[in-house]
Scaffold this active site. Structure first.
Site, PDB file in Angstrom:
ATOM      1  N   ASN A   1       5.927  26.888 -18.376  1.00 51.24           N
ATOM      2  CA  ASN A   1       4.851  27.870 -18.222  1.00 51.24           C
ATOM      3  C   ASN A   1       3.564  27.216 -17.759  1.00 51.24           C
ATOM      4  O   ASN A   1       3.320  26.041 -18.048  1.00 51.24           O
ATOM      5  CB  ASN A   1       4.537  28.554 -19.567  1.00 51.24           C
ATOM      6  CG  ASN A   1       5.661  29.396 -20.096  1.00 51.24           C
ATOM      7  OD1 ASN A   1       6.369  30.045 -19.338  1.00 51.24           O
ATOM      8  ND2 ASN A   1       5.831  29.393 -21.409  1.00 51.24           N
TER       9      ASN A   1
ATOM     10  N   ASP B   1      -0.185  27.160 -18.686  1.00 54.85           N
ATOM     11  CA  ASP B   1      -1.024  27.511 -19.826  1.00 54.85           C
ATOM     12  C   ASP B   1      -2.426  27.861 -19.342  1.00 54.85           C
ATOM     13  O   ASP B   1      -3.109  27.028 -18.738  1.00 54.85           O
ATOM     14  CB  ASP B   1      -1.126  26.342 -20.811  1.00 54.85           C
ATOM     15  CG  ASP B   1       0.157  26.106 -21.572  1.00 54.85           C
ATOM     16  OD1 ASP B   1       1.058  26.966 -21.520  1.00 54.85           O
ATOM     17  OD2 ASP B   1       0.262  25.055 -22.231  1.00 54.85           O
TER      18      ASP B   1
ATOM     19  N   ASP C   1       6.020  20.770 -29.843  1.00 62.34           N
ATOM     20  CA  ASP C   1       6.872  20.346 -28.722  1.00 62.34           C
ATOM     21  C   ASP C   1       6.837  18.830 -28.564  1.00 62.34           C
ATOM     22  O   ASP C   1       7.848  18.203 -28.219  1.00 62.34           O
ATOM     23  CB  ASP C   1       6.421  21.019 -27.430  1.00 62.34           C
ATOM     24  CG  ASP C   1       6.403  22.528 -27.523  1.00 62.34           C
ATOM     25  OD1 ASP C   1       7.201  23.081 -28.300  1.00 62.34           O
ATOM     26  OD2 ASP C   1       5.581  23.161 -26.835  1.00 62.34           O
TER      27      ASP C   1
END
Length: 287
Positions: free
Chosen positions: A12, A14, A240
């Site tokens: 993605n 951010d 993560d």
């Protein structure tokens, strides 16, 4: 297949904005300038692993847009193999992130191209040479289930960061080498940490934020402390970072407690800088 670590998950862009406080329902608050950074649980995990020396490939999807280019550049510059990242007709996934002065964040994710990561992408994989497959849940659940089953049958250790929490088939849970959840997710799944193993995984790790992590095995629970840092700037992507560093060390042969100690240090260092991927330390910085 030459990578010892495969990561299946999202990529993605951010979009981060600093706010004095989060708005209440129906309320508008002013924030700072928007910063665009590479992110996504899968891409973050892969970058964190690569930064500390893992040989890693990401299985995922981005759009053919500027955000997709940003992600490919970040992945490749960190040493992640992107040959298995396909270009979708859908736009690149986006995470809308607000960060408050204490470094805590709130996130809304628009999956976009991540929804196109399919079981057929798993079928094209060769697990030859792979030691670990690590998955997270910002891509379709059926793809994650399919991948864990395929890796388990190939004799590859499987790690799942069950975030956000979703209901998994019992067989998939039994095929897990390591289940990673945070405290809140653990509470949704079981009455206590030891009970997580009753769901089926061989082991579990409960991440505890600034307190480190708890490693849950049949032999008992070992709590791994985090290192102290001088200032928390941004917690985005810290979980993560933990998953990536843990997977990297498991792929190198560390036992689970050793890997968790290292991962807790990586996660702690990551919160001292802004953003997710840009904040991840190298092996030399971890020491």
């Amino acid at each position: 297949m030459t990578q010892t670590l495969l990561v299946l998950g999202s990529a993605n862009a951010d979009l981060v904005v600093e706010v004095g406080r989060r708005p209440a329902g129906g309320e508008t608050v002013l924030g700072g300038d928007t910063v665009v950074l590479p992110g996504g649980k899968g891409a973050n995990t892969a970058v964190a692993a690569a930064r500390v020396g893992a040989s890693v490939a990401l299985v995922g999807a981005v759009g053919g847009d500027g955000y997709g280019s940003l992600l490919r550049e970040s992945l490749e510059s960190s040493g992640v193999d992107t040959a298995l990242v396909k270009t979708s007709s859908r736009p690149t996934g986006i995470a809308y992130i607000t960060v408050t002065p204490d470094g805590e964040n709130s996130i809304v994710v628009s999956p976009g191209a991540n929804a196109d990561v399919s079981p057929s992408d798993v079928d094209s994989l060769s697990f030859d040479g792979a030691a670990v497959l690590t998955c997270s849940l910002e891509v379709p659940l059926e793809t994650v289930v399919h991948a864990i089953g395929a890796a388990s049958r190939a004799g590859v250790r499987t790690v799942l960061n069950l975030s956000p929490v979703a209901e998994l088939p019992a067989e998939t849970l039994r095929q897990l080498t390591v289940l990673i959840v945070n405290e809140h997710e653990a509470a949704q799944l079981a009455s206590d940490w030891r009970s997580l193993l009753e769901l089926g995984p061989s082991s579990a790790i409960v991440t505890l934020g600034s307190r480190g992590a708890a490693v849950v095995q049949e032999s008992g629970v070992v709590e791994v402390p985090a290192i102290e840092v001088s200032e928390v700037v941004d917690t985005t992507g810290a979980g993560d970072a933990f998953a990536g560093a843990l997977s990297a060390r498991l792929a190198e042969g560390d036992d689970l407690v050793q890997a968790a100690r290292y991962a807790a240090k990586v996660a702690a260092l990551s919160v001292t800088k802004a953003g997710a991927q840009p904040s991840y330390p190298t092996a030399a910085e971890v020491g």
